[in-house]
Design a protein around this motif. Structure first.
Motif, PDB file in Angstrom:
ATOM      1  N   MET A 187      69.577  68.821  34.578  1.00 27.35           N
ATOM      2  CA  MET A 187      69.609  69.335  33.212  1.00 27.35           C
ATOM      3  C   MET A 187      70.840  68.833  32.458  1.00 27.35           C
ATOM      4  SD  MET A 187      69.574  73.276  31.851  1.00 27.35           S
ATOM      5  CE  MET A 187      68.181  73.653  32.909  1.00 27.35           C
ATOM      6  N   THR A 188      71.962  68.740  33.191  1.00 24.84           N
ATOM      7  CA  THR A 188      73.183  68.226  32.568  1.00 24.84           C
ATOM      8  C   THR A 188      72.998  66.792  32.097  1.00 24.84           C
ATOM      9  OG1 THR A 188      74.539  69.680  33.952  1.00 24.84           O
ATOM     10  CG2 THR A 188      75.630  67.811  32.916  1.00 24.84           C
ATOM     11  N   ALA A 189      72.314  65.996  32.946  1.00 25.27           N
ATOM     12  CA  ALA A 189      72.062  64.598  32.574  1.00 25.27           C
ATOM     13  C   ALA A 189      71.211  64.520  31.309  1.00 25.27           C
ATOM     14  CB  ALA A 189      71.375  63.873  33.722  1.00 25.27           C
ATOM     15  N   ALA A 190      70.195  65.387  31.203  1.00 24.51           N
ATOM     16  CA  ALA A 190      69.348  65.402  30.007  1.00 24.51           C
ATOM     17  C   ALA A 190      70.146  65.820  28.785  1.00 24.51           C
ATOM     18  CB  ALA A 190      68.157  66.340  30.213  1.00 24.51           C
ATOM     19  N   LEU A 191      71.059  66.794  28.967  1.00 24.02           N
ATOM     20  CA  LEU A 191      71.895  67.248  27.861  1.00 24.02           C
ATOM     21  C   LEU A 191      72.798  66.128  27.357  1.00 24.02           C
ATOM     22  CD1 LEU A 191      73.052  69.528  26.075  1.00 24.02           C
ATOM     23  CD2 LEU A 191      74.625  70.062  27.941  1.00 24.02           C
ATOM     24  N   VAL A 192      73.461  65.445  28.291  1.00 25.37           N
ATOM     25  CA  VAL A 192      74.355  64.347  27.911  1.00 25.37           C
ATOM     26  C   VAL A 192      73.573  63.219  27.264  1.00 25.37           C
ATOM     27  CG1 VAL A 192      75.929  62.584  28.804  1.00 25.37           C
ATOM     28  CG2 VAL A 192      76.061  64.928  29.671  1.00 25.37           C
ATOM     29  N   ALA A 193      72.417  62.878  27.843  1.00 18.83           N
ATOM     30  CA  ALA A 193      71.595  61.802  27.277  1.00 18.83           C
ATOM     31  C   ALA A 193      71.131  62.147  25.868  1.00 18.83           C
ATOM     32  CB  ALA A 193      70.390  61.545  28.183  1.00 18.83           C
ATOM     33  N   GLY A 194      70.750  63.404  25.662  1.00 20.17           N
ATOM     34  CA  GLY A 194      70.307  63.820  24.331  1.00 20.17           C
ATOM     35  C   GLY A 194      71.425  63.768  23.313  1.00 20.17           C
ATOM     36  N   LEU A 195      72.622  64.216  23.705  1.00 19.14           N
ATOM     37  CA  LEU A 195      73.766  64.176  22.795  1.00 19.14           C
ATOM     38  C   LEU A 195      74.123  62.741  22.428  1.00 19.14           C
ATOM     39  CD1 LEU A 195      76.056  66.929  24.371  1.00 19.14           C
ATOM     40  CD2 LEU A 195      74.793  67.074  22.218  1.00 19.14           C
ATOM     41  N   LEU A 196      74.160  61.867  23.432  1.00 16.42           N
ATOM     42  CA  LEU A 196      74.475  60.464  23.166  1.00 16.42           C
ATOM     43  C   LEU A 196      73.414  59.829  22.273  1.00 16.42           C
ATOM     44  CD1 LEU A 196      75.750  59.211  26.647  1.00 16.42           C
ATOM     45  CD2 LEU A 196      77.092  59.544  24.561  1.00 16.42           C
ATOM     46  N   ALA A 197      72.149  60.152  22.539  1.00 15.49           N
ATOM     47  CA  ALA A 197      71.063  59.600  21.727  1.00 15.49           C
ATOM     48  C   ALA A 197      71.169  60.077  20.286  1.00 15.49           C
ATOM     49  CB  ALA A 197      69.717  59.991  22.320  1.00 15.49           C
ATOM     50  N   GLY A 198      71.443  61.372  20.106  1.00 17.24           N
ATOM     51  CA  GLY A 198      71.546  61.917  18.755  1.00 17.24           C
ATOM     52  C   GLY A 198      72.696  61.319  17.978  1.00 17.24           C
ATOM     53  N   TYR A 199      73.863  61.212  18.610  1.00 18.08           N
ATOM     54  CA  TYR A 199      75.003  60.624  17.918  1.00 18.08           C
ATOM     55  C   TYR A 199      74.795  59.125  17.681  1.00 18.08           C
ATOM     56  CZ  TYR A 199      77.798  64.861  18.320  1.00 18.08           C
ATOM     57  OH  TYR A 199      78.268  66.142  18.189  1.00 18.08           O
ATOM     58  N   LEU A 227      61.472  71.019  31.187  1.00 21.89           N
ATOM     59  CA  LEU A 227      62.774  71.594  30.857  1.00 21.89           C
ATOM     60  C   LEU A 227      63.757  70.507  30.446  1.00 21.89           C
ATOM     61  CD1 LEU A 227      64.635  74.021  30.669  1.00 21.89           C
ATOM     62  CD2 LEU A 227      65.157  73.735  33.113  1.00 21.89           C
ATOM     63  N   GLU A 228      63.798  69.412  31.215  1.00 20.62           N
ATOM     64  CA  GLU A 228      64.699  68.310  30.884  1.00 20.62           C
ATOM     65  C   GLU A 228      64.325  67.674  29.549  1.00 20.62           C
ATOM     66  OE1 GLU A 228      63.375  68.790  33.789  1.00 20.62           O
ATOM     67  OE2 GLU A 228      65.120  69.170  35.069  1.00 20.62           O
ATOM     68  N   GLN A 229      63.018  67.557  29.292  1.00 23.09           N
ATOM     69  CA  GLN A 229      62.567  66.992  28.020  1.00 23.09           C
ATOM     70  C   GLN A 229      63.002  67.873  26.855  1.00 23.09           C
ATOM     71  OE1 GLN A 229      58.351  66.626  28.495  1.00 23.09           O
ATOM     72  NE2 GLN A 229      58.475  64.844  29.831  1.00 23.09           N
ATOM     73  N   GLY A 230      62.834  69.191  27.022  1.00 24.96           N
ATOM     74  CA  GLY A 230      63.250  70.108  25.965  1.00 24.96           C
ATOM     75  C   GLY A 230      64.742  70.054  25.712  1.00 24.96           C
ATOM     76  N   VAL A 231      65.519  69.984  26.799  1.00 28.51           N
ATOM     77  CA  VAL A 231      66.977  69.890  26.654  1.00 28.51           C
ATOM     78  C   VAL A 231      67.355  68.604  25.923  1.00 28.51           C
ATOM     79  CG1 VAL A 231      69.140  69.597  27.928  1.00 28.51           C
ATOM     80  CG2 VAL A 231      67.503  71.345  28.637  1.00 28.51           C
TER      81      VAL A 231
END
Length: 210
Positions: A1-13, A150-154
């Motif tokens: 889940m942490t990896a999905a969170l970091v990936a999402g943040l990096l993708a968004g920025y 869950l990872e997709q949602g995160v």
């Protein structure tokens, strides 16, 4: 889940940081109207990024199932797409900086909060680079292993939060910071930072096991 969170943040920025026509308009709109209007406009941009992240995540999962036999080579195609987007962003920023060509958007009358939200949502949804960017990220990640709901949602929520935080920063910065970010050097710096983020994502994808 942490990896999905970091990936999402990096993708968004990565998709939000470049200050182009939309960012310039967002800053100028806030300066000409109210913070409330600017916040609504910022959330319109972030909503579009979140919708594209969601569409790419759902579509990427379906495509990953159908294309699983070629997901290994496909990961390298996705890496190449991200690197091309990063290079194009950097080259375009350098060219505009050297030529002092700044694109601006003007409006005859400042819109209200609701119209600002819908207007920026529509403008951002018309940007094809966004969907290509998120699709490349999602397909490349699928190549290294399937992600659960869950990872997709995160990932989607993190991408939305990252985009929203940057857009709200632009909206709340006021005219002073807006001039710094949308001037020649500011736009060059933000574009180079975004290209760096995209490159880091591509490298991370290339070095992932599998």
């Amino acid at each position: 889940m942490t990896a999905a969170l970091v990936a999402g943040l990096l993708a968004g920025y990565g998709i939000a940081v470049p200050v182009g026509a939309v960012g310039t308009y967002l800053v100028s709109l806030t300066a000409r109207t109210t913070l409330r209007t600017g916040v609504c406009a910022a959330l319109g941009v972030a909503t579009a990024d979140g919708l594209y992240a969601l569409a790419a995540t759902l579509g990427g999962t379906a495509l990953a199932s159908a294309l699983r036999p070629v997901l290994g080579p496909l990961r390298w195609v996705c890496v190449a797409v991200l690197l091309v987007l990063a290079a194009r962003g950097a080259v375009t920023a350098l060219r505009e900086y050297r030529g002092h060509r700044l694109s601006t958007r003007t409006a005859p009358a400042p819109p209200g909060p609701a119209r600002a939200y819908l207007g920026l949502l529509g403008i951002t949804l018309l940007n094809p680079t966004t969907v290509v960017y998120f699709a490349a990220l999602v397909l490349g990640s699928q190549a290294t292993g399937p992600a659960g709901p869950l990872e997709q949602g995160v990932f989607v929520l993190a991408a939305f939060a990252a985009s929203a935080s940057w857009q709200l920063l632009l909206a709340g910065s006021g005219a002073l910071l807006g001039r710094a970010l949308t001037g020649h050097r500011g736009r060059l710096a933000t574009a180079l930072v975004a290209s760096g983020v995209m490159t880091a994502l591509a490298v991370r994808m290339a070095l992932a096991p599998g």
